[in-house]
Scaffold this motif. Structure first.
Motif, mmCIF file in Angstrom:
data_model
loop_
_atom_site.group_PDB
_atom_site.id
_atom_site.type_symbol
_atom_site.label_atom_id
_atom_site.label_comp_id
_atom_site.label_asym_id
_atom_site.label_seq_id
_atom_site.Cartn_x
_atom_site.Cartn_y
_atom_site.Cartn_z
ATOM 1 N N ILE A 78 59.773 128.672 58.933
ATOM 2 C CA ILE A 78 59.914 127.370 57.849
ATOM 3 C C ILE A 78 60.800 127.960 56.715
ATOM 4 C CG2 ILE A 78 57.692 128.012 56.743
ATOM 5 C CD1 ILE A 78 57.463 124.689 56.253
ATOM 6 N N GLY A 79 61.598 127.340 56.210
ATOM 7 C CA GLY A 79 62.504 127.804 55.356
ATOM 8 C C GLY A 79 62.910 126.854 54.257
ATOM 9 N N VAL A 80 63.967 127.231 53.476
ATOM 10 C CA VAL A 80 64.638 126.412 52.532
ATOM 11 C C VAL A 80 66.244 126.550 52.639
ATOM 12 C CG1 VAL A 80 65.020 125.924 50.029
ATOM 13 C CG2 VAL A 80 62.846 126.665 50.871
ATOM 14 N N VAL A 81 67.001 125.330 52.801
ATOM 15 C CA VAL A 81 68.278 125.227 52.686
ATOM 16 C C VAL A 81 69.024 126.118 51.683
ATOM 17 C CG1 VAL A 81 70.174 124.189 53.097
ATOM 18 C CG2 VAL A 81 68.126 123.036 54.231
ATOM 19 N N GLU A 82 69.798 127.103 51.999
ATOM 20 C CA GLU A 82 70.472 127.612 50.935
ATOM 21 C C GLU A 82 71.676 126.961 50.606
ATOM 22 O OE1 GLU A 82 73.829 130.459 49.941
ATOM 23 O OE2 GLU A 82 73.489 129.838 51.961
ATOM 24 N N SER A 83 72.489 126.639 51.789
ATOM 25 C CA SER A 83 73.765 126.098 51.835
ATOM 26 C C SER A 83 74.157 125.324 53.329
ATOM 27 C CB SER A 83 75.025 127.131 51.304
ATOM 28 O OG SER A 83 75.304 128.041 52.269
ATOM 29 N N VAL A 84 75.093 124.458 53.055
ATOM 30 C CA VAL A 84 75.602 123.668 53.893
ATOM 31 C C VAL A 84 76.804 123.680 54.574
ATOM 32 C CG1 VAL A 84 73.229 122.085 53.684
ATOM 33 C CG2 VAL A 84 75.819 121.454 52.802
ATOM 34 N N GLY A 85 77.243 123.734 55.766
ATOM 35 C CA GLY A 85 78.776 123.373 55.973
ATOM 36 C C GLY A 85 79.140 122.172 55.990
ATOM 37 N N GLU A 86 80.613 121.903 56.385
ATOM 38 C CA GLU A 86 81.135 120.559 56.263
ATOM 39 C C GLU A 86 80.450 119.792 57.403
ATOM 40 O OE1 GLU A 86 85.223 120.965 56.990
ATOM 41 O OE2 GLU A 86 85.532 122.533 55.378
ATOM 42 N N ASP A 87 80.617 118.355 57.192
ATOM 43 C CA ASP A 87 79.955 117.381 58.055
ATOM 44 C C ASP A 87 78.420 117.243 58.113
ATOM 45 O OD1 ASP A 87 82.760 116.610 58.515
ATOM 46 O OD2 ASP A 87 82.830 118.151 59.891
ATOM 47 N N VAL A 88 77.670 117.886 57.241
ATOM 48 C CA VAL A 88 76.240 118.171 57.283
ATOM 49 C C VAL A 88 75.649 117.080 56.149
ATOM 50 C CG1 VAL A 88 74.365 119.390 56.599
ATOM 51 C CG2 VAL A 88 76.104 120.483 58.104
ATOM 52 N N ASN A 89 75.210 116.111 56.558
ATOM 53 C CA ASN A 89 74.762 115.169 55.664
ATOM 54 C C ASN A 89 73.196 114.740 55.425
ATOM 55 O OD1 ASN A 89 77.584 114.336 54.994
ATOM 56 N ND2 ASN A 89 77.498 113.481 57.289
ATOM 57 N N GLU A 90 72.343 115.128 56.603
ATOM 58 C CA GLU A 90 71.054 115.034 56.505
ATOM 59 C C GLU A 90 70.142 116.117 55.864
ATOM 60 O OE1 GLU A 90 68.972 115.936 60.591
ATOM 61 O OE2 GLU A 90 71.251 115.368 61.329
ATOM 62 N N VAL A 91 70.603 116.909 55.648
ATOM 63 C CA VAL A 91 70.011 117.924 54.456
ATOM 64 C C VAL A 91 70.836 118.257 53.330
ATOM 65 C CG1 VAL A 91 68.288 118.864 56.510
ATOM 66 C CG2 VAL A 91 70.570 120.153 55.722
ATOM 67 N N SER A 92 70.299 118.861 52.384
ATOM 68 C CA SER A 92 70.941 119.360 51.215
ATOM 69 C C SER A 92 70.372 120.678 50.747
ATOM 70 C CB SER A 92 70.800 118.391 49.954
ATOM 71 O OG SER A 92 71.275 117.139 50.554
ATOM 72 N N GLU A 93 70.982 121.298 49.872
ATOM 73 C CA GLU A 93 70.481 122.528 49.186
ATOM 74 C C GLU A 93 68.973 122.479 48.651
ATOM 75 O OE1 GLU A 93 73.421 124.008 46.539
ATOM 76 O OE2 GLU A 93 75.068 124.212 48.019
ATOM 77 N N GLY A 94 68.177 123.245 49.065
ATOM 78 C CA GLY A 94 67.060 123.101 48.420
ATOM 79 C C GLY A 94 65.913 122.279 49.281
#
Length: 824
Positions: A78-94
């Protein structure tokens, strides 16, 4: 944590610690690595908690590919999103997320289907790289590539994961360290009981291997309402642990009083468990689980990861005659993004146990201790704390767990009870006369009549006079009007060793008229028209009352190839010298008169005129049509592949046509069968003997873009079963075995194929039909000109010429040859 990970590292490489496995079986090394920023459709995650799974151990030890090094293992986290690449819409940082080794893109045919969890856009494979790009996001400080594991690699403070492998967790749900277990083990076990097996309330479950996945199966079975959950393990101490998760019984695999675990379970459950789960990863254990699965409807689900190259071998006769199914499944059949939130809510609502699986915790620096604990069998799950998890909100939404996700639908479109104008057939006049003829003075006395006796294997049948005894209680004596020759008759005619036995009266497809009845027979009377069948339906046992099985389990009537009457173990036939003549499949229709148990007799409505084709419903046509209709439950618009285009194979085509299949592919070595098959709905043909250097299964996979939804084996060869299984579609494909193979043959399938493909394999007798219940349905469809029967009859011979029927079938010149028992 959300604030910490959303800083200035976005879009840049991150330097962090990881536990790197540099050589197989050696301790992991904590070292600094570089984690590249995410590419399009990828997410970089900071791991908070991870845990060690048995699959990590397997690949940690693996010296040959897909073992590859240096590698970052780990896939429960289990973890926390640090950053997302292009075309990623379903999760965000944090966002808090659970990564999974299974993908769910949400766009492909499989992800949109309720029948499969195998994403076909990002198919499961043990690759050392990111799934879309075939490259790594990890390097060490010397620039050397570090390989990924199962699309997760959670033994690193930061990892990059494809968005299809990431499940977002509701921000209102407080998380514990146990939540990461839903990334593999617990979800696999619970899901297998819930989604895949669809364990029914009140059922019996047997679980082979009581590690985390096996205990998670127990937890899932408990939630589904199973009343008896039997654990099998070599470690007696596992029983006490298992009681927390619903275990009610325990069998020690290593010491079961000189009996195998499967024998003990069959005895203690009076026939076998309804559901058996293999959670060890050994072909021999799969075979044990399958052996103690209940006949008629038992399911064996494979969850354990076996060593590469291993095969599961099962006797062909067991597959055909038991009605059991065998399948494997990844991630318990769950769709990660759809089902993990359901399980998580059940955990938050204190219905699903997760914390009980966590028996140990270690720091990241002590990760090798986790390996030691699991290898020594001292833990279920050891959680590895990578970072400190900051407090999250503690809202408690309520989300009820659906215990019966799947529904078993019957294709009612194949069943039609409408009555059209009755067929005018001269045979009905003959049958009426015959009914008058047989109700004379022979009642209760022996009858002297003609029979075609097979005295030695493979030799021509001899027409001779025999004596047929009167029926005993629960028996009926029948005058045979028409009979026909089936491939099974040929098989046993040639058979030199038991169950081949001589002298015998063969034949089991027929239509006749009741001459007299024994005591305790109420459902038919003298003069009634009947179809005898090799399958019994007593109407009283658990199986006959169930919609799931057609294998009568009455103590005296289970299916077996016996040379005697089923209830008494004696014969009703003797020759004129007093020598016993043996019965065949409870019918023996190659005699003018025969005695049959009432459980094997189906009465035909007196208002229905019969043709000579009606007898075909006693075996071949019912087997094929029933397999498509009742057993496979072929869906409209589906694709069907049929291996072997004899009568049963063509009857499968007929059944698939009636069910609405849009593509029906026939496979045979005889090209001429295609033209014949078109009458029954065949749309395509593959020549099994010449497919341009490709096997028939490879051709079918290519022409169907992935495989057929349903494959039917109608030849009776283990190698053909394997071909049919190979071209069955991943995710939901069913392979149904109908052919009778030679005694002692084994079907061998790679363990990895069973586990990873989501296919099912099963055999069935009589197409899964219940004779007394389903033959009248098919007969009405024939009368209403919906079901084709007459088209199966290509030849007719007199009783005296019965050996010509054998020649025609052996030479492949006929589908069914009807044998007219009387001159009228």
């Amino acid at each position: 944590m959300a604030e910490k990970v959303s800083g200035g590292s976005r879009g840049k490489p991150i330097r962090c610690r990881a536990a790197v496995c540099r050589k197989p079986g050696e301790p992991l090394v904590i070292e600094e690595i570089i984690v590249a920023p995410p590419m399009p459709h990828e997410v970089r995650i900071r791991i908070i908690y991870t845990s060690l799974c048995h699959s990590d151990l397997i690949f940690w030890k693996m010296k040959d590919f897909p073992g590859i090094f240096p590698r970052i293992l780990g896939h429960e986290a289990i973890g926390v999103v640090e950053s997302v690449g292009e075309d990623v819409n379903e999760v965000s940082e944090g966002d808090t997320v659970i990564p999974t080794f299974m993908a769910e893109c949400g766009e492909c045919r499989d992800c949109k289907s309720t029948k499969s969890n195998l994403c076909s856009k990002l198919p499961f494979k043990v690759s050392p790289f990111m799934p879309r790009y075939g490259t790594s996001r990890f390097t060490d400080l010397n620039g050397e590539t570090l390989y990924h594991f199962l699309s997760v690699s959670s033994f690193s403070e930061y990892t990059v994961i494809d968005i299809a492998h990431v499940t977002k967790i509701d921000s209102g749900i407080p998380l514990s360290k146990a939540a990461g277990l839903l990334g593999c083990g617990v979800s696999t076990g619970v899901g297998a009981a819930w989604r895949t097996a669809n364990v029914e309330p009140g059922s019996t479950v047997a679980i082979f291997g009581l590690g985390s996945i096996g205990l998670a199966v127990a937890e899932g079975a408990r939630l589904c309402g199973a009343t008896r959950i039997i654990g099998v393990d070599v470690n007696q101490d596992k029983f006490e642990v298992g009681k927390k998760f619903g275990l009610t019984d325990f069998v020690k695999a290593a010491n079961s009083e000189n009996k195998s675990a499967s024998e003990v379970i069959i005895e203690m459950t009076d026939g076998g468990a309804d559901y058996c789960f293999e959670c060890v990863g050994m072909a021999s254990v799969v075979q044990e689980a399958y052996a103690c699965c209940r006949k008629g409807w038992g399911k064996t689900i494979v969850l354990g990861v076996d060593k590469p190259g291993s095969h599961v071998s099962i006797p062909s006769a067991s597959i055909l005659s038991t009605g059991k199914s065998l399948m494997g499944v990844l991630f318990g059949g769950l769709k990660p993004k759809s089902d993990i939130p359901i399980l998580l809510n059940r955990y938050i609502n204190k219905e699903l146990q997760l914390d009980e699986f966590v028996t140990h915790e270690v720091t990241f620096e002590d990760i090798n201790k986790a390996f030691d604990l699991l290898i020594e069998g001292k833990c279920l799950r050891c959680v590895i704390c990578i970072n400190y998890l900051l407090s999250l909100s503690k809202s408690k939404p309520t989300y009820r767990f659906c215990q019966s996700y799947k529904t078993a639908a019957v294709n009612n479109h194949i069943i039609s009870h409408s009555r059209s104008e009755r067929i005018k057939d001269c045979d009905c006049v003959f049958l009426k006369a015959m009914a008058e003829k047989v109700s004379g003075g022979s009642r209760g006395k022996p009858i002297r009549c003609r029979a075609a006796v097979c005295r030695k294997p493979g030799e021509p049948l001899v027409i001779e006079e025999i004596v047929v005894a009167p029926p005993m209680p629960h028996e009926v004596r029948i005058r045979i009007i028409y009979t026909s020759l089936c491939h099974s008759d040929i098989v046993f005619w040639k058979m030199k060793d038991f169950p081949g036995i001589f002298p015998i009266i063969l034949g089991h497809e027929a239509v006749g008229v009741v001459e007299c009845v024994g005591e305790d027979v109420n459902e038919v009377s003298e003069g009634d028209t009947v179809i005898p069948t090799f399958m019994a339906e007593c109407g009283e046992c658990r199986d006959c009352k169930s919609t799931k099985s057609n294998l009568c389990s009455s103590s005296k009537l289970p299916f077996k190839v016996s040379p005697f009457m089923p209830r008494y173990g004696t014969s009703r036939f003797t020759d004129l010298n007093g020598e016993t003549l043996y019965h065949f499949l409870c019918v023996s229709s190659f005699s003018e008169y025969t005695v049959i148990d009432i459980a094997h007799v189906t009465k035909i409505d007196s208002g229905i005129p019969l043709s000579k084709a009606a007898g075909l419903l006693g075996c071949g046509v019912s087997t094929g049509v029933g397999a498509a209709w009742r057993t496979a439950n072929v869906e409209p618009g589906s694709t069907v592949a049929i291996f072997g285009l004899g009568s049963i194979g063509l009857a499968v085509a007929e059944g698939a046509r009636l069910c609405g299949a849009t593509r029906i592919i026939g496979v045979d070595v005889n090209q001429d069968k295609f033209e014949v098959g078109k009458k029954f709905g065949l749309t395509d043909f593959v020549n099994g003997a010449n497919s341009e250097n490709n096997s028939a299964s490879e051709v079918i996979i290519e022409m169907t873009d992935g495989g057929a939804d349903y494959c039917f084996e109608c030849v009776g060869m283990a190698s053909v079963v394997q071909e049919a299984y190979a071209c069955c579609r991943k995710g939901w494909g069913k392979t149904i075995v109908l052919g009778v193979d030679k005694p002692g043959s084994q079907v061998s399938i790679p363990s990895a194929s069973i586990l990873c493909t989501g296919k099912s394999l099963m055999g069935v007798l009589f197409g899964g039909l219940k004779p007394k219940s389903d033959i009248p349905v098919l007969l009405n469809r024939y009368i209403n000109k919906e079901l084709q029967l007459d088209e199966f009859i290509t030849h007719e011979v007199t009783f005296e010429d019965i050996n010509k029927a054998f020649d025609l079938l052996i030479e492949g010149k006929c589908l069914r040859c009807v044998i007219c028992m009387n001159d009228q």
